[in-house]
Write a protein that holds these residues in place. Structure first.
Motif, PDB file in Angstrom:
ATOM      1  N   GLY A 143      -5.785   7.534  -3.011  1.00 30.51           N
ATOM      2  CA  GLY A 143      -4.335   7.662  -2.923  1.00 30.51           C
ATOM      3  C   GLY A 143      -3.701   6.560  -2.096  1.00 30.51           C
ATOM      4  O   GLY A 143      -2.645   6.747  -1.481  1.00 30.51           O
ATOM      5  N   ALA A 144      -4.337   5.381  -2.083  1.00 31.51           N
ATOM      6  CA  ALA A 144      -3.827   4.240  -1.321  1.00 31.51           C
ATOM      7  C   ALA A 144      -3.287   3.195  -2.292  1.00 31.51           C
ATOM      8  O   ALA A 144      -3.404   3.318  -3.511  1.00 31.51           O
ATOM      9  N   ARG A 145      -2.679   2.156  -1.739  1.00 29.36           N
ATOM     10  CA  ARG A 145      -2.197   1.059  -2.580  1.00 29.36           C
ATOM     11  C   ARG A 145      -2.936  -0.230  -2.218  1.00 29.36           C
ATOM     12  O   ARG A 145      -3.570  -0.326  -1.167  1.00 29.36           O
ATOM     13  N   VAL A 146      -2.846  -1.234  -3.088  1.00 27.53           N
ATOM     14  CA  VAL A 146      -3.617  -2.463  -2.936  1.00 27.53           C
ATOM     15  C   VAL A 146      -2.707  -3.675  -3.023  1.00 27.53           C
ATOM     16  O   VAL A 146      -1.806  -3.728  -3.870  1.00 27.53           O
ATOM     17  N   ARG A 147      -2.959  -4.638  -2.144  1.00 24.38           N
ATOM     18  CA  ARG A 147      -2.311  -5.950  -2.248  1.00 24.38           C
ATOM     19  C   ARG A 147      -3.430  -6.974  -2.417  1.00 24.38           C
ATOM     20  O   ARG A 147      -4.280  -7.117  -1.538  1.00 24.38           O
ATOM     21  N   SER A 148      -3.470  -7.678  -3.550  1.00 23.52           N
ATOM     22  CA  SER A 148      -4.610  -8.544  -3.857  1.00 23.52           C
ATOM     23  C   SER A 148      -4.199 -10.012  -3.899  1.00 23.52           C
ATOM     24  O   SER A 148      -3.026 -10.354  -4.073  1.00 23.52           O
TER      25      SER A 148
END
Length: 875
Positions: A516-521
């Motif tokens: 339930g987290a978000r990602v910055r790639s």
């Protein structure tokens, strides 16, 4: 008649077990079948513990035989004759593992604890049988000796509990320590020297086995103690000692490796013991015959546990077969390798070495295709090829690079370095160095307990979850870098960096979705940041290697293995990794001696071109040295001086240099690293006029004091401490020089304005503070001080406080910061409107006069502020 006995050459555990058994069998007689170790005899004599002699006993009258610490008839000497008595009742108490030919008893208490004495202490406690102080000492000595003072792998919680019970019975640990310290006599020292000088090393499937042989005309006691001395002095994992004494060969064996069970070896010669410690007394064989049988047995028993896939390097850099010699040479330089497999599509067709490439280029053949000069006759191995076959290939065929293949496809490579690492793990462990792919071996260092001890439960659980997710997606996952370094140093650091052998971004996205987290790639670098709902962040990266197109350039990144990923890092202390996959969770990976350098408190680069490729590493070396209280290695210092002479910093992007400077100024005490920069003549790259001397050092100390005061008073205030130190560093630069420096460092516009304003305003502020002896006059109004200092950033005022040379000025700035700057009026413009004041510039003038009156104590309450406003309007 009942008899209690044990094995010949009885040690403390055997004797203590006999004495304890006497408490359970009070009618039984204590009989030794042979001799006792010297320290045992001394204890018995000093404490008047009597035993009967075998010659005084009619063996044919024995109806019950109680055997302790042994269950092999061959080890109880002449007392084995008792076993022939009709109707003999046999009771056995032992802690050694079962073996073929063991005696079976009517009563058997055989359990794998650290010492047989532990079994008796438990029974005495259970039956509420009191233990005397002498007995407690004897029992404790036995348990401590048998378990290596509770440090051997065979130690169990039951052994610890038994010692705790003995302490409650009045155990005096000073007595224990006296008998555990073994002072050797001249004969024992001579034998120790003989064993060390006649030790021979054998390698069996990469395991190091040492057999030490000696000979003495008379019996020498304490051979097990001498064996321990040899093992500990030479740091040997598997040691087998063979000593001919009189007409027998005494065998004592010790093993730290689960792959070598010395108990089985001893049992082949009629002896016994544990997988980690065993002994035997051998007749009718020569020392050479015993040694040959031991080696034959070891070769049969040690199964190939290490194969090509366990020691190979992967992935492997290759060269397409249509490239030229010059291009292949560039590839070798770029990736730092000496051999390249040559491929046609995915099929391996040849090998090319740096030596051949260099010779071809010397002879002006750089334009030729590599197929014209590559080697086409070479050996390959499969992933399951046993280690000993790989060793034979490399030695017998003088092939220093062996490709590991699946079909015709290259999946890995084994070099001489890989082979040596596997062969000499004992040396590497002594220096705190363990390799990653050998981490599966149980005897290597596992940090599982350290992770549990030093990390919050949430972080440990997060690492475990990452390991489970990595297993599910078929990748290897590692915690790396500063997180691991600080874990070993005991420094709190929860900035978790994860490296994935595979697609790191894809892994991060899948893991984040499940959590339930978000990602910055960042696709270019193969990295991602997982941001959890509560704001906690975790960096995830693809295992990668990098090369520099030219000195000071940003690196070009390519996918690679964990070993290559760690090799690209700045210093050995930052190359440590912990595997988090479930099977190997907690195993430490150290290819480059990071543990050793942590132990020796040393900052060391990985290769000689490190600072040339990236000069900012010099600033990081100094930061780590000063922050951790380490020392930059001598060779690394030489490399710093070399890079400084080359003048690479002028080619370095200003913003990168400034970023490192900010990090350095953000250290707890920047004076130390700045002083170190000056030692290496590095300040000139920030600006040629910068210098470090007593005056600058004193200003830095003033900043440190001012910041300490400010932190105590203003816990919630936002400010940038590093800027105050930065202002102190450039204190003696002119306005023009400051502008030039800011341009060189590419300082952003907002900060640039702040720096230039500080330079312009500082002289005026200091002049204003000292004008007319402002703070020597008690009648000076606070409003005047407020008017002088308002609007200036906190960092400028703190720098000003550090720089001011008069105490009155320092107190004035202190007064402003602590009492005046946050003064606010209770009334607002709405109140003025109710008094008939029309909105406009007059509002500001009236409010300003009221504020100054409040600063000077003329008004205090809202009502007084209103009355003061009415008075202004009346005028």
């Amino acid at each position: 008649m009942e008899i209690i006995t044990t094995h010949t050459n009885a040690d403390f555990d055997a004797v203590a077990a006999m004495v304890a058994a006497k408490r359970l069998y009070p009618e039984a007689r204590l009989i030794f079948p042979g001799t006792q170790e010297r320290n045992v005899r001394t204890f018995l004599a000093q404490h008047n513990i009597a035993f009967d002699k075998i010659k005084d006993v009619s063996l044919d009258q024995v109806t019950r035989l109680i055997i302790v610490d042994c269950k092999n008839a061959g080890r109880i000497g002449n007392l084995s004759e008792v076993l022939k008595n009709k109707g003999i009742s046999l009771h056995i108490y032992d802690h050694h593992p079962a073996a073929p030919g063991d005696l079976r008893g009517e009563v058997e208490v055989i359990e794998e604890v650290g010492a047989t004495t532990t079994l008796f202490v438990e029974q005495l406690k259970e039956k509420n049988i009191p233990v005397s102080q002498t007995e407690a000492a004897l029992f404790a000595i036995a348990i401590y000796e048998e378990t290596g003072s509770l440090t051997f792998p065979s130690t169990t919680p039951r052994d610890v509990t038994a010692v705790a019970h003995l302490l409650s019975c009045g155990l005096d640990l000073r007595t224990v320590s006296r008998y555990l310290i073994h002072e050797m006599d001249a004969d024992q020292i001579a034998l120790l020297d003989d064993l060390i000088h006649h030790a021979r090393t054998y390698y069996i499937d990469s395991l190091k086995i040492v057999i030490a042989k000696g000979e003495t005309e008379r019996y020498i006691s304490e051979l097990s103690t001498i064996t321990h001395k040899v093992r500990d002095m030479e740091n040997i994992d598997v040691l087998i000692v063979l000593v001919r004494m009189e007409d027998k060969i005494q065998l004592v064996a010790r093993s730290r490796l689960p792959e070598v069970d010395v108990g089985e070896i001893a049992r082949e010669f009629g002896g016994g013991g544990h997988p980690t410690a065993a002994s035997a007394s051998i007749k009718d064989l020569t020392t050479i015959q015993v040694e040959e049988r031991i080696l034959e047995s070891l070769n049969q028993r040690i199964k190939p546990f290490k194969t090509a896939k366990d020691i190979m390097t992967t992935p492997v850099k290759t060269a397409p077969q249509d490239v030229t010699v010059s291009v292949a040479g560039d590839l070798m330089t770029r990736y730092g390798v000496n051999v390249l497999p040559v491929i046609d599509g995915e099929q391996l067709t040849g090998l090319i070495t740096r030596e051949i490439i260099q010779k071809a280029i010397f002879h002006k053949f750089g334009h030729l295709p590599i197929t014209d000069i590559m080697s086409t006759e070479f050996h390959t191995v499969a992933g399951e090829t046993p280690f000993r076959e790989i060793e034979s290939l490399m030695i017998e065929h003088n092939q220093r690079f062996i490709p590991v293949v699946e079909g015709d496809r290259v999946v890995g490579a084994i070099t001489r370095t890989d082979l040596l690492r596997a062969l000499h793990e004992d040396v590497r462990r002594e220096w705190g160095v363990t390799a990653g792919r050998e981490g599966k071996r149980p005897h290597e260092r596992n940090l599982r307990s350290l992770l549990r001890e030093r990390l919050p439960g949430r972080i440990e659980k997060l690492l475990q979850d990452i390991g489970v997710a990595a297993d599910e997606t078929g990748v290897a996952a590692f915690a790396v870098g500063g997180f691991v370094r600080d874990l070993l140093l005991g420094v709190e650091n929860y900035d978790v960096d994860i490296v994935i052998e595979g697609n790191g971004i894809a892994f991060a996205e899948n893991f984040a979705a499940a959590a339930g987290a978000r990602v910055r790639s960042h696709q270019r670098f193969g990295t991602a940041v997982i941001i959890f709902p509560d704001g906690f962040k975790m960096d995830v990266a693809t295992a990668r290697t990098e090369y520099y197109e030219y000195p000071t350039a940003l690196p070009t990144v390519e996918l690679s293995s964990i070993k290559k990923d760690l090799y690209r890092r700045d210093f050995t202390i930052n190359t440590l990794a912990i595997k988090v996959n479930k099977k190997d969770f907690g195993y430490l990976i150290d290819f480059f001696g990071g543990q050793r350098d942590l132990k020796e408190k040393t900052v060391r680069v990985l290769h000689n071109l490190s600072f040339i490729e990236d000069p900012t590493r010099i600033y990081r070396a100094i930061r780590f040295e000063q922050r951790l209280g380490f020392k930059i290695a001598r060779h690394t210092q030489n490399l710093i001086r070399g890079a400084t002479k080359i003048d690479l910093f002028h080619r370095l992007a200003g913003r990168r240099l400034f970023t490192e400077l900010v990090l350095l100024m953000s250290e707890e005490d920047p004076a130390k690293p700045v002083s170190r920069l000056a030692e290496f003549d590095l300040l000139r790259f920030i600006h040629p006029s910068l210098q470090w001397d007593d005056e600058t050092a004193a200003l830095f100390q003033g900043v440190k004091d001012a910041l300490a005061w400010y932190r105590l008073l203003f816990l919630g205030k936002r400010y940038e401490p590093w800027q105050v130190y930065f202002f102190a560093l450039i204190d003696r630069l002119s306005l023009k020089a400051t502008g030039d420096m800011c341009e060189r460092l590419a300082i952003r516009e907002k900060l640039l304005e702040k720096v230039i304003s500080m330079k312009k305003e500082t002289p005026l502020l200091l002049q204003g503070l000292s004008l007319q002896g402002l703070f020597k006059m008690r009648s000076v109004k606070p409003s005047r001080l407020y008017g002088l200092l308002k609007g200036h950033p906190q960092e400028t005022l703190l720098y000003l406080m550090a720089k001011a040379d008069k105490d009155e000025a320092k107190r004035g700035i202190s007064l402003y910061l602590s009492h005046l700057q946050d003064t606010r009026l209770s009334i607002t413009g709405r109140d003025l409107a109710q008094l008939g004041v029309k909105p406009g510039p007059l509002y500001g003038k009236i409010m300003g006069q009221i504020l100054w009156a409040k600063l000077d104590g003329l008004v205090k309450t809202r009502e007084e502020e209103m009355e003061f406003a009415k008075g202004i309007l009346g005028k």
